[in-house]
Design an enzyme around this catalytic site. Structure first.
Site, short mmCIF file in Angstrom:
data_model
loop_
_atom_site.label_atom_id
_atom_site.label_comp_id
_atom_site.label_asym_id
_atom_site.label_seq_id
_atom_site.Cartn_x
_atom_site.Cartn_y
_atom_site.Cartn_z
CE1 TYR A 160 -3.25 -2.93 0.42
CE2 TYR A 160 -2.30 -3.28 2.59
CZ TYR A 160 -3.11 -3.70 1.56
OH TYR A 160 -3.79 -4.88 1.67
CE1 TYR A 191 -8.53 -5.60 1.73
CE2 TYR A 191 -8.38 -7.29 3.43
CZ TYR A 191 -7.84 -6.63 2.35
OH TYR A 191 -6.61 -7.00 1.87
CG ASP A 247 -13.39 -12.90 5.22
OD1 ASP A 247 -12.61 -13.39 6.04
OD2 ASP A 247 -13.03 -12.06 4.36
CE LYS A 306 -6.13 -10.64 8.70
NZ LYS A 306 -4.88 -10.15 8.15
#
Length: 423
Positions: free
Chosen positions: A16, A144, A249, A278
């Site tokens: 980013y 997201y 998700d 994660k």
């Protein structure tokens, strides 16, 4: 150190950031528990859990031992036509931990790929039933789901970070962000709670839609919004009525981050497909899982996906050890402890001129600003203060390891209040 950072600035492309204009980086030489150590010996609390994955702190001893032992015997083998004990043992633990029915596990390398796999499962299941038109997806704004192509198409098209790709991203169906906040009173009027819009979408375009995907309870990297569990219950009923697969998700919310084992438990809803990642490996290795119900898996046929490092034995061994660590302690209670302290200590920021909102849930604390926050001065402040924070846009948030103690958490909240107050 200077030579390393100069070389990094000249050649390493960080996430980013634009090349040649990025802010200086901090060079980390060690990570243990909640602490990151810089090359000059200074330490910072990792209040981000290194993008939310180091839920149990960095380098827990059981995970280190599992990695070392597995590396000495079977570091990797292809998963096509072969299997191995670490994958089998990890799957045993996942099946025991998840709601009954979610027991068909497909492994991949990252959360974004787990979402891609979930979409493939859903689309293949529809096509296998002769529904050739059901290839599109539906989701809510404010979400997201990753940085790969289909995952990007499911992120918020305006508030998300992928809008500049324009028409290169496949168009999907969007409804408004779930409008009722977590903890608010739930209105039974579907026009007010957002479900009427979902039903209208399914009535108009259900023949095109294979699946609806959502981050349950917490919409993460597009703004850290917390929504009411009843929305998930209504969404489950609508997906059943229209034979649309429901994908949750939980890459960010799984493994106690919201104060329950999985966010889906707060609603009592079981999706057709669940994405995990994660904290699955305690943040030590890159691994993700896409878990489907037996019913959906039976309709897919041969799933046309096969990552090279699928079910890597090192990652699976670490993940099995991470699950043992997770199940050996009430980490959800730790998340609720953190929530109580975050709620109390971030509350004064509500009175700051530049603050739009303050909200906390489980091990997540958020200060939403009225204007975007500048990264460079905040990163300098973090190194000086000893608390690592990385805001995005107008959102300043902390999601520290669940091992953090009260005194260190107070350092985090103090840093957040200082940043929110204008440094």
């Amino acid at each position: 150190m200077t030579d390393d950072l100069a070389f990094d600035a000249a050649h390493v492309w960080h996430p980013y950031t634009a090349r040649f204009t990025a802010a200086p980086q901090h060079k980390i030489v060690a990570a243990k528990g909640i602490w990151l150590t810089l090359e000059d010996g200074r330490q910072m609390i990792d209040a981000m859990s290194s993008w939310w994955c180091a839920a149990f702190g960095h380098a827990p001893e059981p995970l280190v031992r599992a990695l070392q032992a597995q590396a000495a015997t079977l570091p990797h083998v292809m998963f096509g036509g072969l299997t191995h004990r670490p994958a089998i043992e990890l799957t045993r633990r996942l099946v025991r931990a998840l709601p009954e029915g979610l027991d068909q596990v497909f492994y991949s390398d990252s959360g974004s790929v787990a979402v891609e796999v979930a979409v493939k499962m859903a689309v293949q299941a529809q096509l296998a039933q002769g529904r050739r038109g059901r290839t599109r997806l539906a989701t809510a704004r404010g979400g997201y789901h990753g940085d790969t192509w289909t995952a990007m198409s499911l992120c918020d098209p305006e508030a998300g970070m992928h809008a500049h790709f324009g028409s290169a991203i496949a168009p999907q169906h969007f409804v408004a962000r779930p409008p009722v906040a977590y903890g608010a009173d739930w209105p039974e009027d579907d026009r007010r709670n957002g479900l009427a819009e979902v039903e209208a979408l399914f009535e108009r375009h259900g023949a095109q839609i294979a699946a609806f995907i959502l981050e349950p309870i917490v919409q993460g990297a597009s703004g850290m919004h917390f929504h009411h569990p009843a929305y998930l219950r209504g969404l489950r009923a609508l997906c059943d009525r229209h034979d649309i697969a429901l994908i949750f998700d939980e890459i960010a919310t799984g493994f106690s981050r919201t104060g329950s084992d999985f966010a889906l438990h707060r609603a009592g809803v079981v999706p057709d497909i669940l994405c995990l990642g994660k904290a699955l490996t305690g943040g030590m290795m890159s691994l993700a899982a896409t878990v489907a119900t037996r019913d959906l898996a039976g309709r897919v046929g041969a799933l046309m996906h096969g990552p090279t490092f699928m079910a890597n034995p090192l990652a699976c061994a670490v993940a099995a050890a991470a699950m043992d660590l997770w199940q050996g302690h009430d980490w959800s209670a730790e998340a609720r402890r953190i929530e109580a302290q975050l709620t109390q200590e971030l509350a004064p920021a509500r009175g700051f001129a530049g603050v739009a909102d303050v909200r906390c849930l489980g091990g997540i604390g958020v200060i939403e600003m009225k204007a975007p926050l500048p990264l460079a001065p905040i990163h300098r402040f973090c190194a000086q203060t000893g608390v690592w924070l990385r805001p995005f846009g107008r959102v300043l948030y902390a999601m520290p390891p669940l091992t953090i103690g009260p005194d260190d958490l107070s350092r985090v909240t103090a840093a957040m209040r200082t940043i929110a107050g204008g440094l």
